[in-house]
Design a protein around this motif. Sequence first.
Motif, PDB file in Angstrom:
ATOM      1  N   ILE A  46      14.151  16.634  57.933  1.00  0.00           N
ATOM      2  CA  ILE A  46      13.997  16.853  59.371  1.00  0.00           C
ATOM      3  C   ILE A  46      12.523  17.093  59.657  1.00  0.00           C
ATOM      4  CG2 ILE A  46      14.505  18.402  61.302  1.00  0.00           C
ATOM      5  CD1 ILE A  46      17.202  19.017  59.955  1.00  0.00           C
ATOM      6  N   SER A  47      11.960  16.327  60.587  1.00  0.00           N
ATOM      7  CA  SER A  47      10.600  16.581  61.058  1.00  0.00           C
ATOM      8  C   SER A  47      10.662  16.875  62.554  1.00  0.00           C
ATOM      9  CB  SER A  47       9.688  15.383  60.787  1.00  0.00           C
ATOM     10  OG  SER A  47      10.162  14.214  61.444  1.00  0.00           O
ATOM     11  N   LEU A  48       9.800  17.747  63.040  1.00  0.00           N
ATOM     12  CA  LEU A  48       9.803  18.169  64.441  1.00  0.00           C
ATOM     13  C   LEU A  48       8.638  17.537  65.189  1.00  0.00           C
ATOM     14  CD1 LEU A  48      10.539  21.993  63.940  1.00  0.00           C
ATOM     15  CD2 LEU A  48      12.183  20.124  64.208  1.00  0.00           C
ATOM     16  N   PHE A  49       8.861  17.283  66.465  1.00  0.00           N
ATOM     17  CA  PHE A  49       7.787  16.817  67.340  1.00  0.00           C
ATOM     18  C   PHE A  49       7.986  17.410  68.728  1.00  0.00           C
ATOM     19  CE2 PHE A  49      11.160  13.800  68.071  1.00  0.00           C
ATOM     20  CZ  PHE A  49      11.044  13.407  69.400  1.00  0.00           C
ATOM     21  N   SER A  50       6.883  17.602  69.434  1.00  0.00           N
ATOM     22  CA  SER A  50       6.917  18.211  70.764  1.00  0.00           C
ATOM     23  C   SER A  50       6.611  17.175  71.842  1.00  0.00           C
ATOM     24  CB  SER A  50       5.906  19.350  70.864  1.00  0.00           C
ATOM     25  OG  SER A  50       5.753  19.761  72.219  1.00  0.00           O
ATOM     26  N   PRO A  51       7.631  16.776  72.619  1.00  0.00           N
ATOM     27  CA  PRO A  51       7.351  15.867  73.730  1.00  0.00           C
ATOM     28  C   PRO A  51       6.364  16.458  74.737  1.00  0.00           C
ATOM     29  CG  PRO A  51       9.689  15.855  73.225  1.00  0.00           C
ATOM     30  CD  PRO A  51       9.076  16.966  72.417  1.00  0.00           C
ATOM     31  N   LEU A  52       6.446  17.757  75.009  1.00  0.00           N
ATOM     32  CA  LEU A  52       5.542  18.364  75.988  1.00  0.00           C
ATOM     33  C   LEU A  52       4.098  18.333  75.518  1.00  0.00           C
ATOM     34  CD1 LEU A  52       7.580  21.472  77.231  1.00  0.00           C
ATOM     35  CD2 LEU A  52       7.252  19.277  78.373  1.00  0.00           C
TER      36      LEU A  52
ATOM     37  N   LEU B  80      21.976  12.324  61.156  1.00  0.00           N
ATOM     38  CA  LEU B  80      21.821  11.065  61.894  1.00  0.00           C
ATOM     39  C   LEU B  80      21.130  10.009  61.059  1.00  0.00           C
ATOM     40  CD1 LEU B  80      20.756  12.446  65.401  1.00  0.00           C
ATOM     41  CD2 LEU B  80      23.045  11.859  64.593  1.00  0.00           C
ATOM     42  N   GLY B  81      20.335  10.438  60.078  1.00  0.00           N
ATOM     43  CA  GLY B  81      19.621   9.500  59.223  1.00  0.00           C
ATOM     44  C   GLY B  81      19.098  10.221  57.996  1.00  0.00           C
ATOM     45  N   ALA B  82      18.436   9.490  57.115  1.00  0.00           N
ATOM     46  CA  ALA B  82      17.835  10.113  55.942  1.00  0.00           C
ATOM     47  C   ALA B  82      16.645  10.975  56.336  1.00  0.00           C
ATOM     48  CB  ALA B  82      17.408   9.042  54.942  1.00  0.00           C
ATOM     49  N   HIS B  83      15.980  10.600  57.431  1.00  0.00           N
ATOM     50  CA  HIS B  83      14.858  11.372  57.973  1.00  0.00           C
ATOM     51  C   HIS B  83      14.988  11.364  59.492  1.00  0.00           C
ATOM     52  CE1 HIS B  83      10.168  11.803  58.466  1.00  0.00           C
ATOM     53  NE2 HIS B  83      10.855  12.654  59.229  1.00  0.00           N
ATOM     54  N   THR B  84      15.379  12.494  60.054  1.00  0.00           N
ATOM     55  CA  THR B  84      15.582  12.581  61.499  1.00  0.00           C
ATOM     56  C   THR B  84      14.434  13.337  62.148  1.00  0.00           C
ATOM     57  OG1 THR B  84      17.984  12.575  61.251  1.00  0.00           O
ATOM     58  CG2 THR B  84      17.115  13.371  63.339  1.00  0.00           C
ATOM     59  N   ALA B  85      13.792  12.711  63.119  1.00  0.00           N
ATOM     60  CA  ALA B  85      12.765  13.360  63.926  1.00  0.00           C
ATOM     61  C   ALA B  85      13.454  14.079  65.074  1.00  0.00           C
ATOM     62  CB  ALA B  85      11.771  12.329  64.458  1.00  0.00           C
ATOM     63  N   VAL B  86      13.210  15.385  65.208  1.00  0.00           N
ATOM     64  CA  VAL B  86      13.902  16.223  66.189  1.00  0.00           C
ATOM     65  C   VAL B  86      12.901  16.752  67.208  1.00  0.00           C
ATOM     66  CG1 VAL B  86      15.292  18.305  66.531  1.00  0.00           C
ATOM     67  CG2 VAL B  86      15.643  16.893  64.490  1.00  0.00           C
ATOM     68  N   ALA B  87      13.152  16.499  68.498  1.00  0.00           N
ATOM     69  CA  ALA B  87      12.318  17.053  69.564  1.00  0.00           C
ATOM     70  C   ALA B  87      12.489  18.562  69.586  1.00  0.00           C
ATOM     71  CB  ALA B  87      12.710  16.447  70.905  1.00  0.00           C
ATOM     72  N   SER B  88      11.369  19.291  69.645  1.00  0.00           N
ATOM     73  CA  SER B  88      11.440  20.746  69.588  1.00  0.00           C
ATOM     74  C   SER B  88      10.273  21.361  70.348  1.00  0.00           C
ATOM     75  CB  SER B  88      11.429  21.217  68.126  1.00  0.00           C
ATOM     76  OG  SER B  88      11.480  22.620  68.042  1.00  0.00           O
ATOM     77  N   ASP B  89      10.573  21.897  71.532  1.00  0.00           N
ATOM     78  CA  ASP B  89       9.602  22.667  72.306  1.00  0.00           C
ATOM     79  C   ASP B  89      10.358  23.361  73.431  1.00  0.00           C
ATOM     80  OD1 ASP B  89      10.013  20.650  74.256  1.00  0.00           O
ATOM     81  OD2 ASP B  89       8.194  19.559  73.680  1.00  0.00           O
TER      82      ASP B  89
ATOM     83  N   ALA C 106       6.927   4.793  72.339  1.00  0.00           N
ATOM     84  CA  ALA C 106       7.384   4.932  70.957  1.00  0.00           C
ATOM     85  C   ALA C 106       8.902   4.877  70.877  1.00  0.00           C
ATOM     86  CB  ALA C 106       6.864   6.242  70.373  1.00  0.00           C
ATOM     87  N   LEU C 107       9.572   5.487  71.847  1.00  0.00           N
ATOM     88  CA  LEU C 107      11.040   5.468  71.855  1.00  0.00           C
ATOM     89  C   LEU C 107      11.565   4.065  72.108  1.00  0.00           C
ATOM     90  CD1 LEU C 107      11.828   8.729  73.878  1.00  0.00           C
ATOM     91  CD2 LEU C 107      11.932   8.394  71.398  1.00  0.00           C
ATOM     92  N   ARG C 108      10.925   3.342  73.013  1.00  0.00           N
ATOM     93  CA  ARG C 108      11.393   1.978  73.301  1.00  0.00           C
ATOM     94  C   ARG C 108      11.183   1.063  72.097  1.00  0.00           C
ATOM     95  NH1 ARG C 108       8.284   2.680  78.913  1.00  0.00           N
ATOM     96  NH2 ARG C 108       9.910   3.858  80.024  1.00  0.00           N
ATOM     97  N   ARG C 109      10.073   1.254  71.402  1.00  0.00           N
ATOM     98  CA  ARG C 109       9.840   0.434  70.206  1.00  0.00           C
ATOM     99  C   ARG C 109      10.852   0.778  69.114  1.00  0.00           C
ATOM    100  NH1 ARG C 109       4.525   1.531  71.860  1.00  0.00           N
ATOM    101  NH2 ARG C 109       4.334   3.271  70.381  1.00  0.00           N
ATOM    102  N   ALA C 110      11.151   2.076  68.973  1.00  0.00           N
ATOM    103  CA  ALA C 110      12.142   2.493  67.967  1.00  0.00           C
ATOM    104  C   ALA C 110      13.508   1.910  68.303  1.00  0.00           C
ATOM    105  CB  ALA C 110      12.206   4.012  67.896  1.00  0.00           C
ATOM    106  N   ALA C 111      13.875   1.960  69.584  1.00  0.00           N
ATOM    107  CA  ALA C 111      15.160   1.387  69.991  1.00  0.00           C
ATOM    108  C   ALA C 111      15.189  -0.113  69.724  1.00  0.00           C
ATOM    109  CB  ALA C 111      15.423   1.686  71.464  1.00  0.00           C
ATOM    110  N   GLY C 112      14.064  -0.758  69.956  1.00  0.00           N
ATOM    111  CA  GLY C 112      13.991  -2.197  69.696  1.00  0.00           C
ATOM    112  C   GLY C 112      14.180  -2.542  68.229  1.00  0.00           C
TER     113      GLY C 112
ATOM    114  N   THR D 124       4.810  12.192  69.272  1.00  0.00           N
ATOM    115  CA  THR D 124       5.831  11.159  69.122  1.00  0.00           C
ATOM    116  C   THR D 124       6.577  11.388  67.813  1.00  0.00           C
ATOM    117  OG1 THR D 124       4.243   9.680  68.061  1.00  0.00           O
ATOM    118  CG2 THR D 124       4.513   9.488  70.463  1.00  0.00           C
ATOM    119  N   PRO D 125       7.758  10.806  67.668  1.00  0.00           N
ATOM    120  CA  PRO D 125       8.507  10.987  66.416  1.00  0.00           C
ATOM    121  C   PRO D 125       7.719  10.497  65.210  1.00  0.00           C
ATOM    122  CG  PRO D 125       9.904  10.038  68.126  1.00  0.00           C
ATOM    123  CD  PRO D 125       8.510  10.017  68.663  1.00  0.00           C
ATOM    124  N   HIS D 126       7.983  11.126  64.070  1.00  0.00           N
ATOM    125  CA  HIS D 126       7.318  10.727  62.824  1.00  0.00           C
ATOM    126  C   HIS D 126       7.572   9.240  62.581  1.00  0.00           C
ATOM    127  CE1 HIS D 126       6.251  10.543  58.591  1.00  0.00           C
ATOM    128  NE2 HIS D 126       5.731  11.752  58.685  1.00  0.00           N
TER     129      HIS D 126
END
Length: 453
Positions: free
Chosen positions: A283-289, A253-262, A324-330, A293-295
Amino acid sequence: MPDRPSVPRANSAGSLIIAGTASNTGKTTVTLAALRAMRRKGLSVSSAKAGPDYIDPAFHRTASGAECMNLDTYAMSAGTLNHILGGLQERSEYTLIEGVMGLFDGSAAGPGSTAEIAGRFGLPVLLTVNVAGQSESAAAVVRGFMTHNEKVRIAGAVLNQAASARHGEMCRVAVEKVGCPVISVLPRQTDLALEGRHLGLKQAEEAPDLEAFIERAADWFERHTDWPAFLSLFRPPGIGPRPGPAEWGTAPLGAHTAVASDRAFRFFYPHLAAAWRERGAKISLFSPLAGETPHPAADAIYFPGGYPELHAREIAGKKELFGALRRAAGRGVPIFGECGGYMILGESITDGEGRTHPMAELLPVEFTIQAPERHLGFRKAALREAALGEEAGARFHAHEFHYASIRRTDPYSDSLKALFEMADSEGNPLGPAGHMKGSVAGSFIHIIDKVRD
């Protein structure tokens, strides 16, 4: 006692398929037991799961200590299949492949069976038979499987659920009379059962006694198995040419994709992660629970499927994540959600008790699981617009399996577009599916591989 069918005793490393005569014959438990028993003996072992299953591979990983990959002859190109199995063979001496459903069962279109994997790679099959309530009839079942397809070789049988030693011996004699070596006669054991939920087994990390279960299963399998005969069944697979990095899997999806993982977002195919990395993506992982937030350096964000509906109340409280997601989308950062990941990108999720929980509000879609309705099957999907690192028109093989549905959504428009044009496994049109608004996209399907003509 009649002469037993001969089993070659040479210890030949390679691969072996553990298949069943049907679903619920015990092939998952047998596979987990074999993986752990082999690991305890100090053998280098990896595994694969036939079909699009996300859940069983996590159990395999716990049993073997190695990553489990999927093999799907319907949804994967020849290059992707060769790359996956070739990689497993390079990393370990032995590879166990657990089948899906019954040995010859596949997609509605025909392909996708465990038997196809056996035929394509020339691999032997160890057939798991639930012999409860039968003896001589088990031999008739095995004979039918042995003769059904000349390209598929039944190398041995595991007789599961024997009611007693005498019952097991009756079944063994009957099956070996038709020329099939019996490798294991496994007695009924009531403490070897795994708990399920609406998408299959509960996830491995949710089973606090999983380690004890696997150890018991390994003891059971090792105690009742002809070990030299079992190891002698493995054969090197006939693997075709391995493709280059851009010729298998999907584009990152990109050069660096942050992937939700939990626990809520776990369904990310390992072969796709490997394909992305092979193309140079990070690929970097982040836990929404956990409130992560994404890297901040990520130039793409991916929410895989899972069970957000079971954690909707907790997720709804993650205001920092949504911000963070809304800012990224913006900023135009691509954000993609599949199935459960699609649901978190919408406006809300209504849970099974009728409670509605606000979500990220990046797509004008309300989801509900209050009246569960099963959606299941392989899909063919074509991008209607450039997205997911691909041009418009790119085609994918995918799988759909969910009980959630869309309660309300805005109509498609110039600003809210359909992500895919969809068809079922037989090519019957299903119409537009998913949503794309700006850099945010999602749908219920799980992409398995890109279609390569």
